[in-house]
Design an enzyme around this catalytic site. Structure first.
Site: not given
Length: 427
Positions: A254, A257, A322-323, A356, A415
Site C-alpha cells: 500500500q 501507491h 480501508e483495508h 485488489d 393535505h
C-alpha cells in the site's frame, strides 16, 4: 518505521479538501466547461496534459482499440478475463429485484428497481495506470444493467496523445461503450454537464488526484458520485504468531501507491513489532517504487503496540481502515468484533493484492475513516429505486381520518382536504 504505544498515537486522520488555490482552480475549470463545452475542454487538455487535440480526436476509435490489442501480451488478456469473471460472479450475488406486496384491503405497495442509464468512469494517469480499477468500476455497473458506460482518461497515460493500451484493452473487455482521452477536473465537469462531444452522465465514479476529487465534490448534486476518495490505507492486526516478512510486504504494497498512503501495524507483540520494522527497511531497499513507499512509511506509517488483542481491535475500529488484514493464530475468532473496515482479509494467505486484483469483491473501498458509515462500491451504487403505492377505496376510507389527523397536526390543511374531498364525494 516508528513504533508507538496506542495511547501515544493520534488515531485521527485529516481529510484533504485541497488548498484555497486548488479549490478556486477547480471551480473555474468546472464553470468554463459548463459554459463553453468542448472549447474549454480542449484548452485545458492542452494546458495540463500537453495534448493539442481537436474535438474529433477526443473519442477513442475502434481502430485504436484494435491496435491496443496488438500491443498487449495474450497473457495479460487472459489475466484480465479471469479477474473479470471472479468480479462479475461476486457482484451478480448483489443484484436486487423489484417487488410488490398486495395487502388484504386491496392496496398494492412495492419498489421498482432500475439501473442508471449512463455512468462515467474516471481512470487516472499519473504515477500509475490501473487496469484493475477499470474492472472494479465497470463490472458492477454492467451487472446492474447500466446500458451506457463512458470512460475518460488523460491522453498522457500512454505518452502525448495516446492512452495506455492496457487500459484500453481492459475497458473493452469489461464492456465500456465509449472512451474519451480527457482527464483531470475538466473531464469530471464534461461528464457532469456534457459538451458538444460528450453526453452528460447520471453518475461519476473512479479514483483520481486532488483536482479530480475536488471536481467530483463540486459537481455532486448535478450528478451522483461514488465518493471523495483519499489516499490508500492498510492496517494489519497481528499477534506473535504472524510472519513479519508477510506483514512488511503487505504494508509496502500500500505504501508504494503514493506518498500519502497509510500503512499501519497494530500488534500486542513487541518482538513482532521490532521484526516488522526491520523487515520493512530490508524490503524497501529493493522496491522499485522505493522513494514513494519510503515517504509513505516515514510520514504516514506506524507500528502501534497494544497491551492486548482486545485493545488492538478497539484501535482498528477507531481507525476504520480501508483495508484490514487480520494475521493472528485464529483470525475467524475476531471477525465479529470488527465494526469498521472497508474490506477484511483473513489469515496468512489473504494478502491485500488478492482483493485488489482477483478474488472478486470490489477494491474501491471507503478511505479516511469513512468505513464507519459507508461501504465498498457494489451493484447498489448503479441502481435507483422508486416506491410504488396503489391505494384502494377501501384502504383510503379505513385510513383517511388518520391521514388527515397527521396532516392537520403539521398545519397542512391542503393535505387534509385532498383526503377529505374523496371521503365526502365517495362516502
Amino acid at each position: 518505521m516508528k513504533i508507538v504505544s496506542a495511547r501515544d498515537f493520534d488515531l485521527r486522520r485529516e481529510v484533504d479538501y485541497g488548498s484555497p488555490e486548488q479549490n478556486a482552480t477547480v471551480k473555474q475549470i468546472v464553470q468554463d466547461i459548463k459554459h463553453t463545452g468542448d472549447q474549454a475542454l480542449l484548452q485545458y487538455t492542452k494546458q495540463f496534459d500537453g495534448a493539442d487535440l481537436t474535438a474529433d480526436l477526443l473519442r477513442v476509435t475502434d481502430e485504436e482499440l484494435q491496435a491496443a490489442y496488438q500491443e498487449v501480451e495474450p497473457s495479460f488478456v487472459q489475466a484480465i478475463t479471469a479477474a473479470a469473471h471472479n468480479i462479475r460472479q461476486f457482484h451478480e450475488k448483489q443484484k436486487r429485484n423489484s417487488w410488490m406486496d398486495l395487502q388484504p384491503d386491496g392496496s398494492l405497495l412495492g419498489q421498482i428497481i432500475r439501473p442508471l442509464k449512463r455512468v462515467g468512469v474516471y481512470v487516472p494517469g499519473g504515477k500509475a495506470a490501473y487496469p484493475s480499477s477499470v474492472l472494479m468500476n465497470v463490472i458492477p455497473a454492467q451487472v446492474a444493467g447500466v446500458p451506457e458506460i463512458v470512460m475518460v482518461t488523460p491522453p498522457s497515460t500512454g505518452g502525448k496523445e495516446g492512452i495506455n493500451p492496457y487500459i484500453l484493452v481492459t475497458a473493452a473487455e469489461a464492456g465500456v461503450t465509449e472512451m474519451y482521452r480527457v482527464g483531470g477536473a475538466q473531464a469530471i465537469a464534461a461528464l457532469a454537464y456534457g459538451t458538444q462531444s460528450i453526453e452528460p452522465v447520471d453518475k461519476i465514479c473512479g479514483p483520481g488526484n486532488i483536482y479530480v476529487a475536488l471536481a467530483k465534490r463540486e459537481v455532486y448534486g448535478v450528478v451522483d458520485i461514488d465518493s471523495i476518495a483519499g489516499p490508500s490505507e492498510i492496517v494489519v492486526l497481528a499477534d506473535e504468531y504472524a510472519n513479519p516478512a508477510y506483514i512488511a510486504a503487505d504494508l509496502l504494497s500500500q505504501a508504494e501507491h503514493d506518498e500519502m498512503a497509510s500503512a499501519i501495524l497494530v500488534t500486542c507483540s513487541e518482538q513482532l513489532a521490532a521484526a516488522v520494522a526491520s523487515e520493512v527497511q530490508q524490503q524497501l531497499e529493493t522496491l522499485p517504487r522505493q522513494t514513494i513507499a519510503n515517504a509513505s512509511i516515514q510520514n504516514h506509517g506506524a507500528i502501534i503496540v497494544t497491551e492486548t488483542i482486545a485493545e488492538g481491535i478497539d484501535v482498528v475500529n477507531r481507525l476504520a481502515p480501508e483495508h484490514l488484514e487480520i494475521m493472528v493464530e485464529q483470525p475467524m475468532n475476531y471477525v465479529g468484533m470488527i465494526e469498521n473496515a472497508g474490506a477484511i482479509f483473513l489469515g496468512n494467505y489473504s494478502s491485500e493484492p488478492v482483493g485488489d486484483y482477483f478474488a472478486g469483491p470490489n477494491h474501491i473501498i471507503p478511505t479516511n475513516g469513512t468505513a464507519r458509515f459507508s461501504s465498498p462500491v457494489d451493484v447498489d451504487d448503479f441502481i435507483k429505486k422508486s416506491s410504488m403505492i396503489y391505494y384502494s377505496k377501501e384502504a383510503l376510507f379505513a385510513n383517511g381520518n388518520t391521514i388527515m389527523e397527521l396532516a392537520r397536526h403539521e398545519g397542512l390543511e391542503g393535505h387534509a382536504r385532498a383526503i377529505a374531498i374523496r371521503l365526502e364525494q365517495e362516502g
